[in-house]
Design a protein around this motif. Structure first.
Motif, PDB file in Angstrom:
ATOM      1  N   ASN A  85     -19.583  -6.179 -16.497  1.00 13.71           N
ATOM      2  CA  ASN A  85     -18.938  -4.861 -16.484  1.00 13.71           C
ATOM      3  C   ASN A  85     -19.074  -4.217 -15.104  1.00 13.71           C
ATOM      4  N   VAL A  86     -18.446  -4.839 -14.116  1.00 16.66           N
ATOM      5  CA  VAL A  86     -18.603  -4.357 -12.743  1.00 16.66           C
ATOM      6  C   VAL A  86     -17.389  -4.760 -11.910  1.00 16.66           C
ATOM      7  N   GLU A 117     -16.193  -2.049  -5.921  1.00 14.79           N
ATOM      8  CA  GLU A 117     -16.942  -0.800  -6.027  1.00 14.79           C
ATOM      9  C   GLU A 117     -18.326  -0.968  -5.393  1.00 14.79           C
ATOM     10  N   ILE A 118     -18.961  -2.087  -5.711  1.00 16.71           N
ATOM     11  CA  ILE A 118     -20.308  -2.331  -5.194  1.00 16.71           C
ATOM     12  C   ILE A 118     -20.253  -2.420  -3.666  1.00 16.71           C
ATOM     13  N   PHE A 141     -19.836   1.103  -2.049  1.00 20.58           N
ATOM     14  CA  PHE A 141     -21.069   1.888  -1.978  1.00 20.58           C
ATOM     15  C   PHE A 141     -22.086   1.233  -1.036  1.00 20.58           C
ATOM     16  N   TRP A 183     -27.282   6.953   3.049  1.00 17.74           N
ATOM     17  CA  TRP A 183     -27.371   7.598   1.726  1.00 17.74           C
ATOM     18  C   TRP A 183     -28.231   8.861   1.732  1.00 17.74           C
ATOM     19  N   LEU A 208     -23.543  14.537  -3.444  1.00 16.77           N
ATOM     20  CA  LEU A 208     -24.634  14.147  -4.351  1.00 16.77           C
ATOM     21  C   LEU A 208     -25.927  14.885  -3.986  1.00 16.77           C
ATOM     22  N   CYS A 249     -28.306   3.987  -9.978  1.00 14.38           N
ATOM     23  CA  CYS A 249     -29.134   4.976  -9.255  1.00 14.38           C
ATOM     24  C   CYS A 249     -28.743   5.127  -7.787  1.00 14.38           C
ATOM     25  N   LEU A 307     -31.368   9.293  -5.159  1.00 17.65           N
ATOM     26  CA  LEU A 307     -31.554  10.750  -5.074  1.00 17.65           C
ATOM     27  C   LEU A 307     -32.126  11.326  -6.367  1.00 17.65           C
ATOM     28  N   MET A 353     -25.515   9.027 -13.797  1.00 20.83           N
ATOM     29  CA  MET A 353     -24.735  10.046 -13.096  1.00 20.83           C
ATOM     30  C   MET A 353     -23.696   9.404 -12.167  1.00 20.83           C
ATOM     31  N   GLU A 354     -22.493   9.849 -12.279  1.00 21.70           N
ATOM     32  CA  GLU A 354     -21.406   9.451 -11.353  1.00 21.70           C
ATOM     33  C   GLU A 354     -21.242   7.933 -11.299  1.00 21.70           C
ATOM     34  N   LEU A 355     -21.423   7.279 -12.428  1.00 18.72           N
ATOM     35  CA  LEU A 355     -21.221   5.827 -12.493  1.00 18.72           C
ATOM     36  C   LEU A 355     -20.046   5.459 -13.388  1.00 18.72           C
TER      37      LEU A 355
HETATM   38  N1  SAH Z   1     -26.165   7.787  -9.737  1.00 13.56           N
HETATM   39  C1  SAH Z   1     -26.289   7.996  -8.308  1.00 13.56           C
HETATM   40  C2  SAH Z   1     -25.264   7.201  -7.494  1.00 13.56           C
HETATM   41  C3  SAH Z   1     -23.810   7.439  -7.836  1.00 13.56           C
HETATM   42  S1  SAH Z   1     -22.712   6.472  -6.813  1.00 13.56           S
HETATM   43  C4  SAH Z   1     -26.184   9.460  -8.012  1.00 13.56           C
HETATM   44  O1  SAH Z   1     -25.455  10.156  -8.730  1.00 13.56           O
HETATM   45  O2  SAH Z   1     -26.819   9.954  -7.078  1.00 13.56           O
HETATM   46  C5  SAH Z   1     -22.280   5.160  -7.910  1.00 13.56           C
HETATM   47  C6  SAH Z   1     -23.296   4.026  -7.925  1.00 13.56           C
HETATM   48  O3  SAH Z   1     -22.935   3.139  -8.953  1.00 13.56           O
HETATM   49  C7  SAH Z   1     -23.352   3.184  -6.649  1.00 13.56           C
HETATM   50  O4  SAH Z   1     -24.684   3.084  -6.234  1.00 13.56           O
HETATM   51  C8  SAH Z   1     -22.813   1.806  -7.062  1.00 13.56           C
HETATM   52  O5  SAH Z   1     -23.445   0.727  -6.398  1.00 13.56           O
HETATM   53  C9  SAH Z   1     -23.139   1.806  -8.533  1.00 13.56           C
HETATM   54  N2  SAH Z   1     -22.293   0.949  -9.361  1.00 13.56           N
HETATM   55  C10 SAH Z   1     -20.947   0.826  -9.319  1.00 13.56           C
HETATM   56  N3  SAH Z   1     -20.534   0.016 -10.315  1.00 13.56           N
HETATM   57  C11 SAH Z   1     -21.656  -0.365 -10.995  1.00 13.56           C
HETATM   58  C12 SAH Z   1     -21.877  -1.163 -12.142  1.00 13.56           C
HETATM   59  N4  SAH Z   1     -20.870  -1.727 -12.787  1.00 13.56           N
HETATM   60  N5  SAH Z   1     -23.153  -1.316 -12.576  1.00 13.56           N
HETATM   61  C13 SAH Z   1     -24.175  -0.711 -11.929  1.00 13.56           C
HETATM   62  N6  SAH Z   1     -24.031   0.065 -10.853  1.00 13.56           N
HETATM   63  C14 SAH Z   1     -22.775   0.238 -10.386  1.00 13.56           C
END
Ligand code: SAH
Length: 240
Positions: A6-7, A11-12, A15, A22, A32, A59, A63, A128-130
């Protein structure tokens, strides 16, 4: 380690490019940084963090993980980005110079793997924000539910799918203010609170709050609000 499914690798990679900056409060992670105290206290208001086991899923550079650990939680921070995890670990070592008791276990691990390895293990799970970056949001929510203890808390935050969110997160942040690289967000993947709430309830959670996360990028102030049109937090419990 099983290959995570599930990725989106793009996206990876996206980031990963931001990893080195960061922790720069004026870098691309600036929103953030600005939102972090508000969302950390949202979590702290709902669970006693002192000695709680908390998972921070997706994560990034850590942060939120650090904020929760500073409040006394034992944090497991997972992300599939190796670069962001490396930065998170480096920063934790720096922070431990001031706060030797900071307890964070950062891992390059998928939510599915953590849920399988440590089911019903966490007092609170934050994500958060994922969810707006994963191909299968329902599967992610299912993983969060499996890893949280019965009676435990799940808190998520994400962007709403509204013209206001499009304006703020994509037009504003990526195109006008150029705070974020273009292509960071995909509007079609944003979820409305009603949709995310439904996913959480279908996965067996009881949603107990939805709050807007207000943000003014000009003065960098952030606050909880009734307006969920751009960014919002949602809190739920797994029945005991
Ligand atoms: N939760 C953190 C970072 C948000 S940015 C905050 O709010 O401060 C989104 C993060 O999700 C990035 O670090 C990215 O590497 C990660 N990411 C993206 N797709 C992902 C997946 N399928 N599984 C796990 N991490 C993922």
């Amino acid at each position: 380690m099983q290959a995570a499914t599930n990725v989106s690798p793009e996206e990876i990679a996206r980031f990963g490019k931001l990893a080195a900056r960061w922790w720069d409060p004026d870098g691309e992670s600036r929103p953030l940084h600005d939102l972090n105290p508000v969302r950390a206290s949202y979590v702290a208001d709902r669970v006693n963090l002192r000695d709680a086991r908390v998972a921070d899923v997706g994560c990034g550079g850590g942060l939120l993980s650090e904020a929760l650990a500073k409040a006394g939680a034992h944090v497991t921070g997972i992300d599939l980005g190796e670069k962001v995890i490396e930065i998170a670990r480096l920063h934790m070592h720096e922070s431990r110079l001031e706060n030797p008791s900071l307890d964070i276990d950062y891992r390059v691990q998928s939510s599915a793997e953590l849920a399988a390895a440590e089911p019903e293990s966490f007092d609170a799970v934050c994500c958060m924000e994922l969810i707006e970056h994963v191909p299968d949001p329902a599967a992610l929510v299912g993983d969060l539910v499996r890893m949280v203890k019965p009676g435990g808390l799940v808190v998520m935050s994400t962007l709403n799918r509204t013209p206001a969110a499009f304006g703020a997160a994509i037009l504003g942040a990526e195109y006008i203010m150029r705070m974020l690289p273009r292509g960071t967000h995909h509007y079609a993947q944003f979820l409305k609170p009603s949709e995310l709430g439904r996913l959480m309830r279908h996965a067996g959670l009881e949603v107990d709050d939805v709050s807007g996360l207000g943000y003014n990028p000009l003065n960098r102030k952030a606050w909880l609000s009734r307006v969920t049109a751009v960014n919002y937090l949602i809190s739920a419990r797994k029945p005991a």
